[in-house]
Design a protein around this motif. Structure first.
Motif, PDB file in Angstrom:
ATOM      1  N   LEU A 172       0.839  -1.202   0.000  1.00  0.00           N
ATOM      2  CA  LEU A 172       0.000   0.000   0.000  1.00  0.00           C
ATOM      3  C   LEU A 172       0.873   1.251   0.000  1.00  0.00           C
ATOM      4  N   PHE A 173       0.336   2.276  -0.651  1.00  0.00           N
ATOM      5  CA  PHE A 173       1.024   3.570  -0.769  1.00  0.00           C
ATOM      6  C   PHE A 173      -0.027   4.659  -0.577  1.00  0.00           C
ATOM      7  N   SER A 174       0.147   5.488   0.435  1.00  0.00           N
ATOM      8  CA  SER A 174      -0.777   6.608   0.611  1.00  0.00           C
ATOM      9  C   SER A 174      -0.522   7.639  -0.477  1.00  0.00           C
ATOM     10  N   TYR A 175      -1.468   8.553  -0.616  1.00  0.00           N
ATOM     11  CA  TYR A 175      -1.266   9.643  -1.565  1.00  0.00           C
ATOM     12  C   TYR A 175      -0.197  10.583  -1.001  1.00  0.00           C
ATOM     13  N   PRO A 176       0.853  10.896  -1.746  1.00  0.00           N
ATOM     14  CA  PRO A 176       1.882  11.814  -1.215  1.00  0.00           C
ATOM     15  C   PRO A 176       1.279  13.178  -0.922  1.00  0.00           C
ATOM     16  N   ASN A 177       1.636  13.762   0.218  1.00  0.00           N
ATOM     17  CA  ASN A 177       1.124  15.088   0.558  1.00  0.00           C
ATOM     18  C   ASN A 177       2.209  15.907   1.235  1.00  0.00           C
ATOM     19  N   ARG A 178       2.062  17.235   1.129  1.00  0.00           N
ATOM     20  CA  ARG A 178       3.028  18.140   1.745  1.00  0.00           C
ATOM     21  C   ARG A 178       2.709  18.302   3.228  1.00  0.00           C
ATOM     22  N   ARG A 195       5.506  13.775   2.066  1.00  0.00           N
ATOM     23  CA  ARG A 195       5.488  12.586   2.918  1.00  0.00           C
ATOM     24  C   ARG A 195       4.598  11.522   2.299  1.00  0.00           C
ATOM     25  N   GLN A 196       4.979  10.255   2.481  1.00  0.00           N
ATOM     26  CA  GLN A 196       4.140   9.154   2.006  1.00  0.00           C
ATOM     27  C   GLN A 196       4.213   7.993   2.998  1.00  0.00           C
ATOM     28  N   PHE A 197       3.058   7.438   3.325  1.00  0.00           N
ATOM     29  CA  PHE A 197       2.988   6.240   4.158  1.00  0.00           C
ATOM     30  C   PHE A 197       2.984   5.005   3.253  1.00  0.00           C
ATOM     31  N   VAL A 198       3.747   3.994   3.630  1.00  0.00           N
ATOM     32  CA  VAL A 198       3.826   2.759   2.836  1.00  0.00           C
ATOM     33  C   VAL A 198       3.788   1.566   3.772  1.00  0.00           C
ATOM     34  N   SER A 199       3.418   0.416   3.223  1.00  0.00           N
ATOM     35  CA  SER A 199       3.452  -0.806   4.017  1.00  0.00           C
ATOM     36  C   SER A 199       4.900  -1.239   4.232  1.00  0.00           C
ATOM     37  N   GLY A 200       5.110  -2.073   5.234  1.00  0.00           N
ATOM     38  CA  GLY A 200       6.469  -2.438   5.596  1.00  0.00           C
ATOM     39  C   GLY A 200       7.217  -3.182   4.511  1.00  0.00           C
ATOM     40  N   PHE A 269      15.486   6.995  -7.012  1.00  0.00           N
ATOM     41  CA  PHE A 269      14.133   6.534  -6.693  1.00  0.00           C
ATOM     42  C   PHE A 269      13.405   7.633  -5.928  1.00  0.00           C
ATOM     43  N   PHE A 270      12.268   8.083  -6.478  1.00  0.00           N
ATOM     44  CA  PHE A 270      11.511   9.182  -5.881  1.00  0.00           C
ATOM     45  C   PHE A 270      10.107   8.762  -5.475  1.00  0.00           C
ATOM     46  N   GLY A 271       9.778   7.495  -5.598  1.00  0.00           N
ATOM     47  CA  GLY A 271       8.430   7.037  -5.325  1.00  0.00           C
ATOM     48  C   GLY A 271       7.826   6.424  -6.572  1.00  0.00           C
ATOM     49  N   ILE A 272       6.568   6.045  -6.480  1.00  0.00           N
ATOM     50  CA  ILE A 272       5.931   5.352  -7.604  1.00  0.00           C
ATOM     51  C   ILE A 272       4.988   6.248  -8.395  1.00  0.00           C
ATOM     52  N   GLU A 273       4.837   7.499  -7.983  1.00  0.00           N
ATOM     53  CA  GLU A 273       3.908   8.395  -8.674  1.00  0.00           C
ATOM     54  C   GLU A 273       4.666   9.457  -9.445  1.00  0.00           C
ATOM     55  N   PRO A 274       4.658   9.398 -10.780  1.00  0.00           N
ATOM     56  CA  PRO A 274       5.319  10.447 -11.572  1.00  0.00           C
ATOM     57  C   PRO A 274       4.753  11.817 -11.239  1.00  0.00           C
ATOM     58  N   GLY A 275       5.641  12.768 -11.077  1.00  0.00           N
ATOM     59  CA  GLY A 275       5.231  14.122 -10.725  1.00  0.00           C
ATOM     60  C   GLY A 275       5.374  14.430  -9.259  1.00  0.00           C
ATOM     61  N   LYS A 276       5.513  13.394  -8.425  1.00  0.00           N
ATOM     62  CA  LYS A 276       5.674  13.576  -6.985  1.00  0.00           C
ATOM     63  C   LYS A 276       7.031  13.023  -6.563  1.00  0.00           C
ATOM     64  N   PHE A 277       7.885  13.877  -6.059  1.00  0.00           N
ATOM     65  CA  PHE A 277       9.169  13.447  -5.516  1.00  0.00           C
ATOM     66  C   PHE A 277       9.011  13.312  -4.003  1.00  0.00           C
ATOM     67  N   VAL A 278       8.863  12.089  -3.523  1.00  0.00           N
ATOM     68  CA  VAL A 278       8.691  11.863  -2.096  1.00  0.00           C
ATOM     69  C   VAL A 278      10.005  12.156  -1.376  1.00  0.00           C
ATOM     70  N   ASP A 279       9.913  12.889  -0.279  1.00  0.00           N
ATOM     71  CA  ASP A 279      11.094  13.196   0.542  1.00  0.00           C
ATOM     72  C   ASP A 279      11.286  12.191   1.662  1.00  0.00           C
ATOM     73  N   VAL A 280      10.178  11.795   2.298  1.00  0.00           N
ATOM     74  CA  VAL A 280      10.257  10.911   3.464  1.00  0.00           C
ATOM     75  C   VAL A 280       9.146   9.871   3.378  1.00  0.00           C
ATOM     76  N   TRP A 281       9.524   8.608   3.618  1.00  0.00           N
ATOM     77  CA  TRP A 281       8.544   7.521   3.712  1.00  0.00           C
ATOM     78  C   TRP A 281       8.366   7.132   5.174  1.00  0.00           C
ATOM     79  N   LEU A 282       7.097   6.880   5.564  1.00  0.00           N
ATOM     80  CA  LEU A 282       6.771   6.477   6.926  1.00  0.00           C
ATOM     81  C   LEU A 282       5.971   5.181   6.888  1.00  0.00           C
ATOM     82  N   PRO A 283       6.022   4.365   7.947  1.00  0.00           N
ATOM     83  CA  PRO A 283       5.229   3.122   7.975  1.00  0.00           C
ATOM     84  C   PRO A 283       3.735   3.419   7.979  1.00  0.00           C
TER      85      PRO A 283
END
Length: 881
Positions: A172-178, A195-200, A269-283
């Protein structure tokens, strides 16, 4: 001889010729010396040595196989000849290279964005084995069908993961948000990060290794709220922490909570959504606990990787039963769901899409506009090619005697065409280099046009091999397009007629007219499209939104304190420079909303869901939305009363009460709360400007963890933000986003602004290139007919008649091109209809505007040649050979 030596000999043939000549002379001299030593006289010895050696020229030609390939040498000769020709005529070369370079650059820049946003696979191993899940949109009664959805809840994710078994692994991948973030130092600056939340197991499924430390494992995602760890992107690590290896274990405050850095993802690697450069991933377990429990709460996407040998169809077959059971349970949990909606939920089919390019909300909005923009860029390229073809025709006409001489000396047509096409390729190569440089500068500007201040868009726009190959392909095709027909025309003249200067002139003029007609047709299509997009944007801006957005700052808050939003509003409203302030559950024009069904006394539950919006007193004053009757909310109004005081807009009153007075009337929500209408507000747009204002129910706002603050002031946004942050900090409230209402409204028009901006630029470029083409051909036509014009002048033709002669020529060319362009543009407008607002496919105003602009440009282009024709001296013209 080595290949390097052969290539060097091909590149430097003069040196090889001199070396061969020296070697041959040395051989003959040695033979002559031997003959003189045998008793021959010097002259006789030299003669016999030359006879014995053989034909010098023939032997030198036979030695040319040392030069790699004869074809390569011939090609290099053509390149050197073409280069000398361009140096002799720099005006032609600069004009051709600039027009082609701008067109190639525009195509390359736009393609680089299309490639990054739509076509390029994710930078992970075997991206073709990735997939994403989605499900069809639901058609709510009385509303449009929603697009396909890709949002899921946590309980459904758990069921699907079990159902997938060994056929696939799901993450799972949450929608990236500022969000606001701050370093371990309390005095460190607060910055906005993605920020983006992802599964372990997300990183393991994507097969993304760490560059430093480690990435998440399943053990980091088991207990809600129990895993305050973070993984940084490589880009953020370098930008924020200066690539410090000691970052592991450091504390990072994100949205007011403390996290500890455990690793840095690999570079690129910036995440799985083109256009969004994720800075930090959280559980994922660090997300809101209620969202993990509530089955109706959808907040993330699901992506997965197929097991070896498994297809997407097989995975879909395994997941569909669990998905169907979940939807049946959803219908049972929502007893008030309309029957039409229940039927749709029971028939939903889970879609398993290819995931090589990742899911993207940006792609959903901008895929079609970007392809349209790329198509417009291709139109500019075709116009530029036709323009250069006209220049080449004029240039080859001037070289007709040269071509005729070459043919007379035995040169074949194929050999001459190869030489002329080499000139075209050299022009195109130089234009390609210019276009490549221009694309590197233009592409980031184009992305900035697509980006919101509160939700920036970023792409990896490195000009990689894919973009380079596209640029080379476009340059090569352009060379063939603009060079082939002129080369064929130039090499087809008869030697006798060409040497006399009487052969092929009419044919070349016809070819020039054809090229100019193409320019006119394509340019008119671009002008029509550009005018349509500009008028469409004007129509949207002309809409009365129902509020005054100018001068309103909008601040989003995260509230962890015991103070209420109303308390903050009261404190802000009394500050100097503040005209009005109000709070609401969220900001309008921000894709946020909540719907509820209503029940009128004595009637059944409504099939439609109406928008429910919680606001504070002073909302209508802050936004300057007229309150037509009744009263505004007061501080004592609350949703906790038995009968909730409510304000509705005109659209709601019309839908449920018709022409009757709605003041004082009551209704219930599906959840049972009773409401009494205390005021009627004017209609105001809520989501966007394209659709009519929806029915709105305004209710008093109470305590809230998240809310938006509207501040109307004469101060700038920065000053307002400082005032508000100072007050909110004393209450323990944190500002998440700062923007303006003007910006929020403008963000809903990004697509229209992109099409209008680029459409207008391309229309101008197409118009300019077409005008240059018209000017060039008319100028050539006047020069060719100088003697005829002189005779007419000598026989008494007036100046106006001579001008009219040229304008008739202009009218014939423009008229034919405009007819073809009008037919093409009407078909184009039908294709673009869904992107336009208030514009018909055959809109008279758009057609008249485009025609007026084009005719003005055409007659401006013909003014100078017409003036030149009118000023011809009969005596000079009659003496002209």
């Amino acid at each position: 001889m080595s290949w390097f030596s052969r290539l060097r000999n091909a590149v430097r043939p003069r040196q090889l010729d001199e070396d061969l000549a020296d070697e041959m002379r040395d051989h003959v001299e040695r033979r002559a010396d031997a003959l003189r030593a045998a008793g021959c006289t010097p002259n006789e010895a030299r003669r016999q040595a030359a006879i014995g050696f053989g034909n010098f020229t023939k032997l030198r030609e036979q030695s040319r196989d040392v030069r790699l390939w004869a074809g390569l040498e011939s090609m290099l000769q053509d390149v050197r000849y073409a280069w000398r020709g361009m140096r002799k005529n720099p005006a032609f070369a600069v004009t051709a290279v600039l027009s082609l370079g701008l067109a190639i650059g525009a195509n390359t820049a736009i393609y680089s964005v299309v490639d990054a946003a739509i076509l390029r696979p994710l930078p992970v191993p075997e991206p073709e084995r990735l997939f994403t899940l989605g499900w069809p949109g639901i058609e709510e009664p009385g509303s449009e069908t929603s697009p396909e959805r890709d949002v899921f809840g946590y309980s459904l994710y758990q069921q699907l993961r079990v159902a997938a078994g060994d056929s696939a692994r799901l993450a799972l991948f949450s929608y990236p948000n500022r969000i606001a973030a701050q370093g371990p130092n309390p005095n460190a600056p607060v910055e906005r990060i993605i920020r983006q939340f992802v599964s372990g197991d997300a990183f393991a499924i994507l097969q993304v290794p760490p560059a430093l430390g480690r990435v998440f494992s399943s053990d980091d995602d088991r207990v809600p709220g129990g895993h305050p760890v973070a993984v940084l992107s490589h880009d953020y690590w370098r930008r924020r922490f200066h690539a410090d290896p000691a970052v592991i274990g450091r504390r990072l405050q994100i949205d007011g909570k403390n996290y500890y850095v455990i690793g840095v993802a690999r570079e690129g690697f910036f995440g799985i959504e083109p256009g969004k450069f994720v800075d930090v991933w959280l559980p994922a377990m660090m997300y809101d606990k209620d969202a993990l429990i509530n089955s109706n709460f959808g907040w993330f996407r699901i992506a997965g990787r197929l097991a070896p040998g498994v297809t997407r169809e097989q995975v879909q077959a395994r997941l569909q039963p669990s998905f169907h059971v979940f939807q049946e349970d959803s219908v049972k949990r929502n007893a008030t769901m309309p029957l039409a909606v229940q039927k749709q939920y029971r028939k939903l089919v889970l879609h398993v899409h290819p995931g090589a390019t990742g899911p993207s909300g940006f792609r959903t909005t901008f895929t079609r506009p970007l392809w349209i923009v790329l198509g417009a860029a291709v139109g500019i390229l075709l116009i530029a090619c036709a323009n250069v073809a006209s220049l080449l025709l004029a240039r080859f006409t001037a070289r007709a005697a040269e071509m005729a001489m070459r043919v007379s000396l035995g040169a074949g047509r194929r050999r001459l065409m190869r030489q002329l096409l080499t000139e075209s390729l050299l022009l195109s190569a130089m234009a390609g280099v210019l276009g490549w440089v221009a694309a590197r500068m233009v592409a980031p500007v184009l992305v900035s046009w697509l980006s919101k201040e509160s939700d920036p868009v970023r792409f990896a726009l490195a000009m990689d091999t894919r973009v380079l190959l596209f640029c080379v392909a476009v340059s090569t095709l352009a060379a063939v397009f603009f060079g082939l027909l002129p080369a064929w025309q130039a090499t087809g003249a008869q030697p006798i007629g060409a040497l006399r200067g009487t052969s092929g002139q009419a044919g070349k003029l016809r070819m020039g007219r054809f090229c100019v007609g193409l320019q006119v047709a394509f340019a008119f299509c671009l002008v029509m499209a550009g005018a349509s997009f500009l008028f469409s944007l004007r129509n949207l801006f002309a809409i009365n939104p129902g509020f005054d957005a100018h001068g309103v700052a909008v601040l989003s808050f995260n509230n962890d304190s015991r103070d209420t939003p109303e308390q903050l509003r009261g404190a802000i409203a009394t500050l100097p420079g503040i005209q009005a302030a109000a709070v609401a559950s969220w900001a309008i024009f921000n894709n946020s909303g909540w719907g509820t069904q209503v029940i009128l006394p004595g009637k059944a539950l409504s099939e439609r869901k109406e928008n429910f919006y919680s606001i504070s007193p002073g909302y209508f004053t802050a936004l300057r939305t007229p309150l037509l009757s009744g009263r505004d909310f007061e501080r004592h109004d609350t949703q906790e009363t038995k009968m909730v005081p409510t304000i509705v807009n005109q659209a709601f009153a019309r839908r449920y009460f018709g022409g009757e007075n709605a003041l004082g009337r009551t209704f219930q929500r599906a959840s049972g709360e009773s409401h009494q209408i205390i005021g009627i507000a004017a209609d105001a747009h809520y989501y966007d400007l394209r659709h009519e204002p929806p029915p709105l129910i305004y209710a008093p706002i109470g305590g809230a963890n998240y809310f938006a603050l509207y501040v109307r002031s004469t101060l700038d946004v920065g000053s307002v933000a400082r005032l508000v942050e100072r007050e909110s900090r004393t209450m323990g409230m944190r500002v998440q986003e700062i923007t303006t209402l003007d910006t929020l409204v403008g963000n809903t028009l990004l697509r229209e602004k992109l099409l209008a901006g680029i459409g207008g630029v391309f229309a101008f470029l197409g118009l300019l290139l077409a005008a240059i083409g018209l000017f060039g051909l008319l100028n050539y036509s006047v020069a060719r007919r100088t003697k005829e014009i002189g005779i007419r002048a000598a026989l008494g033709a007036r100046r106006g008649e001579l001008v009219l002669l040229v304008l008739k020529d202009l009218g014939a060319m423009v008229g034919t091109g405009l007819l073809a362009g009008l037919a093409g543009s009407l078909g184009l407008m039908t294709f673009l209809q869904s992107l336009l607002f208030g514009i018909k496919a055959a809109d008279p105003l758009v057609i008249a505007t485009a025609m007026s602009i084009f005719l003005f440009a055409a007659f401006a282009a013909g003014a100078l040649p017409a003036n030149r024709a009118a000023g011809v001296d009969p005596m000079v013209a009659l003496r002209q050979e």
